[in-house]
Write a protein that holds these residues in place. Structure first.
Motif, PDB file in Angstrom:
ATOM      1  N   ASN A   4      12.621 -22.696  -1.220  1.00 32.46           N
ATOM      2  CA  ASN A   4      11.253 -22.551  -0.741  1.00 32.46           C
ATOM      3  C   ASN A   4      10.502 -21.500  -1.540  1.00 32.46           C
ATOM      4  O   ASN A   4      10.924 -20.347  -1.627  1.00 32.46           O
ATOM      5  CB  ASN A   4      11.260 -22.174   0.746  1.00 32.46           C
ATOM      6  N   PHE A   6       7.441 -20.428  -0.911  1.00 34.21           N
ATOM      7  CA  PHE A   6       6.472 -19.668  -0.125  1.00 34.21           C
ATOM      8  C   PHE A   6       7.159 -18.748   0.878  1.00 34.21           C
ATOM      9  O   PHE A   6       7.883 -19.194   1.762  1.00 34.21           O
ATOM     10  CB  PHE A   6       5.517 -20.623   0.600  1.00 34.21           C
ATOM     11  N   ILE A  10       0.832 -14.983   2.426  1.00 36.88           N
ATOM     12  CA  ILE A  10       0.154 -16.099   1.763  1.00 36.88           C
ATOM     13  C   ILE A  10      -1.336 -15.963   2.068  1.00 36.88           C
ATOM     14  O   ILE A  10      -1.769 -16.144   3.207  1.00 36.88           O
ATOM     15  CB  ILE A  10       0.708 -17.445   2.249  1.00 36.88           C
ATOM     16  N   ALA A  44      -3.540 -19.682  -0.820  1.00 28.34           N
ATOM     17  CA  ALA A  44      -3.780 -20.941  -0.100  1.00 28.34           C
ATOM     18  C   ALA A  44      -5.279 -21.219   0.015  1.00 28.34           C
ATOM     19  O   ALA A  44      -5.915 -20.872   1.014  1.00 28.34           O
ATOM     20  CB  ALA A  44      -3.144 -20.888   1.285  1.00 28.34           C
ATOM     21  N   LEU A  78      -0.745 -23.099  -2.506  1.00 31.85           N
ATOM     22  CA  LEU A  78      -0.678 -24.067  -1.405  1.00 31.85           C
ATOM     23  C   LEU A  78      -2.097 -24.550  -1.119  1.00 31.85           C
ATOM     24  O   LEU A  78      -2.920 -23.784  -0.621  1.00 31.85           O
ATOM     25  CB  LEU A  78      -0.081 -23.390  -0.167  1.00 31.85           C
ATOM     26  N   ASN A 102       1.671 -26.214  -5.974  1.00 30.50           N
ATOM     27  CA  ASN A 102       3.096 -26.187  -5.631  1.00 30.50           C
ATOM     28  C   ASN A 102       3.389 -26.921  -4.328  1.00 30.50           C
ATOM     29  O   ASN A 102       4.505 -27.394  -4.104  1.00 30.50           O
ATOM     30  CB  ASN A 102       3.591 -24.749  -5.520  1.00 30.50           C
ATOM     31  N   ALA A 103       2.381 -27.002  -3.456  1.00 28.86           N
ATOM     32  CA  ALA A 103       2.534 -27.681  -2.166  1.00 28.86           C
ATOM     33  C   ALA A 103       1.147 -27.914  -1.590  1.00 28.86           C
ATOM     34  O   ALA A 103       0.152 -27.350  -2.073  1.00 28.86           O
ATOM     35  CB  ALA A 103       3.380 -26.847  -1.208  1.00 28.86           C
ATOM     36  N   MET A 105      -1.129 -28.360   2.241  1.00 27.84           N
ATOM     37  CA  MET A 105      -1.132 -28.106   3.679  1.00 27.84           C
ATOM     38  C   MET A 105      -2.044 -29.120   4.361  1.00 27.84           C
ATOM     39  O   MET A 105      -3.154 -29.382   3.879  1.00 27.84           O
ATOM     40  CB  MET A 105      -1.618 -26.686   3.979  1.00 27.84           C
ATOM     41  N   MET A 135       3.117 -28.697   4.043  1.00 30.34           N
ATOM     42  CA  MET A 135       3.151 -27.817   5.201  1.00 30.34           C
ATOM     43  C   MET A 135       2.338 -28.466   6.314  1.00 30.34           C
ATOM     44  O   MET A 135       1.155 -28.767   6.130  1.00 30.34           O
ATOM     45  CB  MET A 135       2.574 -26.435   4.875  1.00 30.34           C
ATOM     46  N   CYS A 207       0.389 -16.650   6.849  1.00 30.96           N
ATOM     47  CA  CYS A 207      -0.796 -17.200   6.187  1.00 30.96           C
ATOM     48  C   CYS A 207      -2.021 -16.511   6.764  1.00 30.96           C
ATOM     49  O   CYS A 207      -2.310 -16.668   7.960  1.00 30.96           O
ATOM     50  CB  CYS A 207      -0.875 -18.703   6.404  1.00 30.96           C
TER      51      CYS A 207
END
Length: 292
Positions: A4, A6, A10, A44, A78, A102-103, A105, A135, A207
Protein backbone atom coordinates in the motif's frame (compact mmCIF):
# COMPACT_ATOMS: atom_id res chain seq x y z
CA UNK A 1 -1.18 -3.67 3.08
CA UNK A 2 2.48 -4.48 2.41
CA UNK A 3 2.23 -2.88 -1.03
CA UNK A 4 0.00 0.00 0.00
CA UNK A 5 1.45 3.32 -1.12
CA UNK A 6 -0.83 5.47 0.99
CA UNK A 7 -0.15 5.96 4.67
CA UNK A 8 0.18 8.85 7.08
CA UNK A 9 -1.09 12.32 6.18
CA UNK A 10 -2.87 12.44 2.83
CA UNK A 11 -3.45 16.10 2.04
CA UNK A 12 -6.38 17.61 0.18
CA UNK A 13 -5.50 20.64 -1.92
CA UNK A 14 -8.13 23.28 -2.50
CA UNK A 15 -9.09 24.26 -6.02
CA UNK A 16 -8.48 28.02 -6.32
CA UNK A 17 -10.48 30.24 -8.65
CA UNK A 18 -9.73 33.67 -10.12
CA UNK A 19 -11.95 36.77 -10.19
CA UNK A 20 -13.92 35.29 -13.11
CA UNK A 21 -14.46 32.00 -11.23
CA UNK A 22 -12.08 30.18 -13.55
CA UNK A 23 -9.75 27.53 -12.10
CA UNK A 24 -6.36 29.11 -11.38
CA UNK A 25 -3.98 26.28 -12.27
CA UNK A 26 -0.83 28.33 -11.68
CA UNK A 27 -1.90 29.07 -8.11
CA UNK A 28 -3.07 25.48 -7.69
CA UNK A 29 0.46 24.25 -8.43
CA UNK A 30 1.91 26.66 -5.87
CA UNK A 31 -0.48 25.37 -3.22
CA UNK A 32 0.34 21.78 -4.18
CA UNK A 33 4.03 22.46 -3.75
CA UNK A 34 3.41 23.78 -0.24
CA UNK A 35 1.69 20.52 0.68
CA UNK A 36 4.46 18.33 -0.71
CA UNK A 37 7.38 20.26 0.76
CA UNK A 38 5.74 20.62 4.18
CA UNK A 39 5.78 16.86 4.65
CA UNK A 40 2.46 15.43 3.50
CA UNK A 41 2.76 11.73 2.70
CA UNK A 42 0.25 11.78 -0.16
CA UNK A 43 -1.83 14.21 -2.22
CA UNK A 44 -5.55 13.76 -2.96
CA UNK A 45 -6.95 16.31 -5.43
CA UNK A 46 -10.60 16.56 -6.42
CA UNK A 47 -12.20 15.73 -3.10
CA UNK A 48 -14.71 17.72 -1.09
CA UNK A 49 -12.08 20.37 -0.34
CA UNK A 50 -11.34 20.62 -4.05
CA UNK A 51 -15.06 21.18 -4.79
CA UNK A 52 -15.17 18.27 -7.24
CA UNK A 53 -18.93 18.53 -7.99
CA UNK A 54 -18.55 22.19 -9.05
CA UNK A 55 -15.99 21.45 -11.78
CA UNK A 56 -16.51 20.62 -15.43
CA UNK A 57 -15.02 17.46 -16.92
CA UNK A 58 -12.34 19.55 -18.61
CA UNK A 59 -11.44 21.26 -15.33
CA UNK A 60 -11.20 17.94 -13.51
CA UNK A 61 -8.83 16.69 -16.19
CA UNK A 62 -6.72 19.84 -15.98
CA UNK A 63 -6.48 19.58 -12.18
CA UNK A 64 -5.52 15.91 -12.45
CA UNK A 65 -2.75 16.59 -14.95
CA UNK A 66 -1.51 19.63 -12.99
CA UNK A 67 -1.31 17.57 -9.80
CA UNK A 68 0.66 14.72 -11.31
CA UNK A 69 3.05 17.04 -13.17
CA UNK A 70 3.70 19.17 -10.08
CA UNK A 71 4.06 16.33 -7.58
CA UNK A 72 6.49 14.49 -9.88
CA UNK A 73 6.07 11.19 -8.00
CA UNK A 74 7.63 12.59 -4.84
CA UNK A 75 4.56 11.27 -3.00
CA UNK A 76 1.68 9.10 -4.23
CA UNK A 77 -1.39 10.77 -5.76
CA UNK A 78 -4.98 9.72 -5.07
CA UNK A 79 -7.42 11.33 -7.52
CA UNK A 80 -11.11 11.81 -6.80
CA UNK A 81 -13.14 10.58 -9.79
CA UNK A 82 -16.66 10.45 -8.36
CA UNK A 83 -19.66 11.30 -10.50
CA UNK A 84 -23.41 10.75 -10.44
CA UNK A 85 -23.23 8.30 -13.34
CA UNK A 86 -21.16 5.15 -13.68
CA UNK A 87 -20.16 6.10 -17.23
CA UNK A 88 -18.61 9.42 -16.14
CA UNK A 89 -16.94 7.82 -13.13
CA UNK A 90 -15.33 5.25 -15.41
CA UNK A 91 -14.26 8.04 -17.78
CA UNK A 92 -12.48 10.02 -15.05
CA UNK A 93 -10.97 6.89 -13.46
CA UNK A 94 -9.45 5.87 -16.80
CA UNK A 95 -8.22 9.42 -17.37
CA UNK A 96 -6.59 9.52 -13.92
CA UNK A 97 -4.86 6.19 -14.47
CA UNK A 98 -3.55 7.23 -17.88
CA UNK A 99 -2.33 10.54 -16.45
CA UNK A 100 -0.27 8.70 -13.84
CA UNK A 101 -2.38 8.60 -10.68
CA UNK A 102 -1.42 5.93 -8.15
CA UNK A 103 -5.04 5.29 -7.14
CA UNK A 104 -8.52 6.77 -7.40
CA UNK A 105 -11.12 7.57 -4.78
CA UNK A 106 -14.83 7.05 -5.38
CA UNK A 107 -17.80 8.16 -3.32
CA UNK A 108 -21.20 6.89 -4.51
CA UNK A 109 -22.77 10.26 -5.32
CA UNK A 110 -26.53 9.99 -5.54
CA UNK A 111 -29.66 11.97 -6.37
CA UNK A 112 -31.94 8.95 -6.03
CA UNK A 113 -31.13 6.76 -3.06
CA UNK A 114 -28.98 3.90 -4.33
CA UNK A 115 -29.44 0.31 -3.20
CA UNK A 116 -26.50 -1.72 -1.95
CA UNK A 117 -26.57 -3.79 -5.13
CA UNK A 118 -26.46 -0.67 -7.30
CA UNK A 119 -23.46 0.62 -5.36
CA UNK A 120 -21.60 -2.68 -5.67
CA UNK A 121 -22.28 -2.81 -9.41
CA UNK A 122 -21.12 0.82 -9.73
CA UNK A 123 -17.75 0.12 -8.11
CA UNK A 124 -17.37 -3.17 -9.94
CA UNK A 125 -17.98 -1.54 -13.31
CA UNK A 126 -15.29 1.05 -12.63
CA UNK A 127 -12.84 -1.50 -11.24
CA UNK A 128 -13.08 -3.61 -14.38
CA UNK A 129 -11.94 -0.66 -16.49
CA UNK A 130 -8.77 0.27 -14.55
CA UNK A 131 -5.85 -1.55 -12.99
CA UNK A 132 -4.90 0.89 -10.21
CA UNK A 133 -6.35 0.62 -6.67
CA UNK A 134 -9.64 2.18 -5.63
CA UNK A 135 -10.43 3.81 -2.31
CA UNK A 136 -14.12 3.47 -1.39
CA UNK A 137 -15.12 6.73 0.26
CA UNK A 138 -18.03 6.80 2.70
CA UNK A 139 -19.28 10.29 3.54
CA UNK A 140 -23.08 10.50 3.73
CA UNK A 141 -22.93 14.23 4.54
CA UNK A 142 -21.63 15.02 1.05
CA UNK A 143 -22.48 11.97 -1.04
CA UNK A 144 -25.99 11.38 0.25
CA UNK A 145 -25.33 7.66 0.78
CA UNK A 146 -24.21 5.96 3.98
CA UNK A 147 -22.40 2.73 3.17
CA UNK A 148 -22.74 0.28 6.04
CA UNK A 149 -19.78 -1.79 7.24
CA UNK A 150 -21.50 -4.80 5.69
CA UNK A 151 -21.65 -3.06 2.31
CA UNK A 152 -18.02 -1.96 2.59
CA UNK A 153 -17.04 -5.58 3.15
CA UNK A 154 -18.87 -6.48 -0.07
CA UNK A 155 -17.00 -3.78 -1.97
CA UNK A 156 -13.69 -5.19 -0.77
CA UNK A 157 -14.49 -8.41 -2.59
CA UNK A 158 -13.86 -6.44 -5.80
CA UNK A 159 -10.15 -7.14 -6.52
CA UNK A 160 -8.79 -3.59 -6.80
CA UNK A 161 -11.01 -1.99 -4.15
CA UNK A 162 -8.29 -2.14 -1.51
CA UNK A 163 -8.88 0.93 0.67
CA UNK A 164 -11.73 2.43 2.67
CA UNK A 165 -12.10 6.02 3.76
CA UNK A 166 -14.59 6.42 6.58
CA UNK A 167 -15.99 9.91 7.20
CA UNK A 168 -19.20 9.38 9.15
CA UNK A 169 -17.56 10.49 12.39
CA UNK A 170 -18.48 7.20 14.05
CA UNK A 171 -15.36 5.84 15.73
CA UNK A 172 -17.08 2.52 16.42
CA UNK A 173 -17.21 1.87 12.68
CA UNK A 174 -13.45 2.19 12.52
CA UNK A 175 -13.00 -0.31 15.32
CA UNK A 176 -15.43 -2.61 13.51
CA UNK A 177 -13.49 -2.28 10.26
CA UNK A 178 -10.21 -3.16 11.92
CA UNK A 179 -11.77 -6.06 13.84
CA UNK A 180 -13.64 -7.50 10.87
CA UNK A 181 -11.14 -6.81 8.12
CA UNK A 182 -7.89 -7.35 9.98
CA UNK A 183 -4.54 -6.03 8.85
CA UNK A 184 -4.96 -6.84 5.17
CA UNK A 185 -7.22 -3.88 4.38
CA UNK A 186 -6.18 -0.26 4.77
CA UNK A 187 -8.77 2.10 6.19
CA UNK A 188 -8.46 5.85 6.44
CA UNK A 189 -9.96 8.53 8.60
CA UNK A 190 -11.77 11.35 6.85
CA UNK A 191 -13.26 12.95 9.96
CA UNK A 192 -10.82 15.61 11.19
CA UNK A 193 -11.95 15.80 14.84
CA UNK A 194 -11.46 12.03 15.14
CA UNK A 195 -7.85 12.01 13.98
CA UNK A 196 -6.32 10.74 17.20
CA UNK A 197 -9.09 8.23 17.92
CA UNK A 198 -8.94 6.90 14.37
CA UNK A 199 -5.21 6.27 14.55
CA UNK A 200 -5.77 4.52 17.87
CA UNK A 201 -8.37 2.35 16.12
CA UNK A 202 -5.79 1.30 13.55
CA UNK A 203 -6.29 3.77 10.70
CA UNK A 204 -3.54 3.59 8.09
CA UNK A 205 -3.82 7.26 7.29
CA UNK A 206 -5.67 10.52 7.69
CA UNK A 207 -7.17 12.21 4.61
CA UNK A 208 -7.38 15.89 5.51
CA UNK A 209 -7.31 19.48 4.29
CA UNK A 210 -5.60 20.60 7.51
CA UNK A 211 -2.04 20.43 6.06
CA UNK A 212 -2.90 23.54 4.06
CA UNK A 213 -2.75 25.37 7.39
CA UNK A 214 -0.97 23.26 10.03
CA UNK A 215 1.17 20.64 8.25
CA UNK A 216 3.75 20.32 11.03
CA UNK A 217 1.14 19.44 13.64
CA UNK A 218 -0.56 16.93 11.34
CA UNK A 219 2.68 15.14 10.49
CA UNK A 220 3.87 15.27 14.11
CA UNK A 221 0.69 13.54 15.23
CA UNK A 222 1.30 10.69 12.81
CA UNK A 223 4.95 10.46 13.85
CA UNK A 224 3.99 10.20 17.52
CA UNK A 225 1.51 7.43 16.71
CA UNK A 226 4.21 5.57 14.79
CA UNK A 227 6.42 5.75 17.87
CA UNK A 228 3.54 4.50 20.06
CA UNK A 229 3.90 7.67 22.13
CA UNK A 230 0.27 8.24 23.10
CA UNK A 231 1.07 11.00 25.59
CA UNK A 232 2.88 13.02 22.92
CA UNK A 233 0.16 12.24 20.37
CA UNK A 234 -2.53 13.56 22.71
CA UNK A 235 -0.58 16.74 23.36
CA UNK A 236 -0.12 17.37 19.64
CA UNK A 237 -3.74 16.55 18.86
CA UNK A 238 -5.14 18.87 21.53
CA UNK A 239 -3.20 21.75 19.97
CA UNK A 240 -5.08 21.35 16.71
CA UNK A 241 -8.51 20.10 17.72
CA UNK A 242 -10.16 23.54 17.80
CA UNK A 243 -8.97 24.28 14.28
CA UNK A 244 -10.02 20.85 13.02
CA UNK A 245 -13.52 21.31 14.39
CA UNK A 246 -13.77 24.84 13.00
CA UNK A 247 -12.81 24.01 9.42
CA UNK A 248 -15.30 21.14 9.33
CA UNK A 249 -18.14 23.17 10.85
CA UNK A 250 -17.61 26.15 8.54
CA UNK A 251 -17.00 24.20 5.33
CA UNK A 252 -13.58 23.10 4.19
CA UNK A 253 -13.12 25.17 0.99
CA UNK A 254 -14.07 28.51 2.51
CA UNK A 255 -12.33 27.83 5.83
CA UNK A 256 -9.06 26.72 4.22
CA UNK A 257 -9.02 29.71 1.87
CA UNK A 258 -9.62 32.09 4.78
CA UNK A 259 -6.93 30.37 6.80
CA UNK A 260 -4.41 30.71 3.98
CA UNK A 261 -5.13 34.42 3.80
CA UNK A 262 -4.57 34.75 7.55
CA UNK A 263 -1.23 32.99 7.10
CA UNK A 264 -0.25 35.42 4.36
CA UNK A 265 -0.79 32.96 1.53
CA UNK A 266 -2.96 33.34 -1.57
CA UNK A 267 -5.70 30.72 -1.54
CA UNK A 268 -7.61 32.11 -4.49
CA UNK A 269 -11.36 32.67 -4.61
CA UNK A 270 -14.45 30.45 -4.48
CA UNK A 271 -16.90 29.45 -7.19
CA UNK A 272 -20.55 30.31 -6.69
CA UNK A 273 -22.69 29.37 -4.91
CA UNK A 274 -19.92 29.12 -2.29
CA UNK A 275 -19.11 32.45 -0.65
CA UNK A 276 -16.31 33.58 1.69
CA UNK A 277 -16.70 33.39 5.44
CA UNK A 278 -18.09 36.39 7.28
CA UNK A 279 -15.85 38.88 9.08
CA UNK A 280 -16.81 37.43 12.44
CA UNK A 281 -15.95 33.90 11.26
CA UNK A 282 -12.60 35.07 9.92
CA UNK A 283 -11.90 36.79 13.24
CA UNK A 284 -12.74 33.57 15.08
CA UNK A 285 -10.42 31.58 12.81
CA UNK A 286 -7.64 34.11 13.30
CA UNK A 287 -7.95 33.73 17.06
CA UNK A 288 -7.81 29.93 16.81
CA UNK A 289 -4.73 30.03 14.58
CA UNK A 290 -2.97 32.53 16.83
CA UNK A 291 -3.28 30.13 19.80
CA UNK A 292 -1.67 27.19 17.99
Amino acid sequence: MKNNLFKGIIAYPITPFDENEKVDLALFKILLERLVTSGSHGIAPLGSTGVLPYLTDEEKEAVTVATISQVKRRVPVLVGVSNLTTERTIYHAKFAEKAGANAVMIIPMSYWKLTDNEIVQHYDAVAKQISIPIMAYNNPATGGVDMSPTLLKRLLEIPNVTMIKESTGDIQRMHYLRKELGEDVAFYNGSNPLALAAFAAGATGWCTAAPNLIPELNVSLYDAIQKNDLVEAQKIFYKQIDLLQFIVNKGLPRAIKAGLTILGENGGLLRSPLKPMSESEVAELKTIISKI
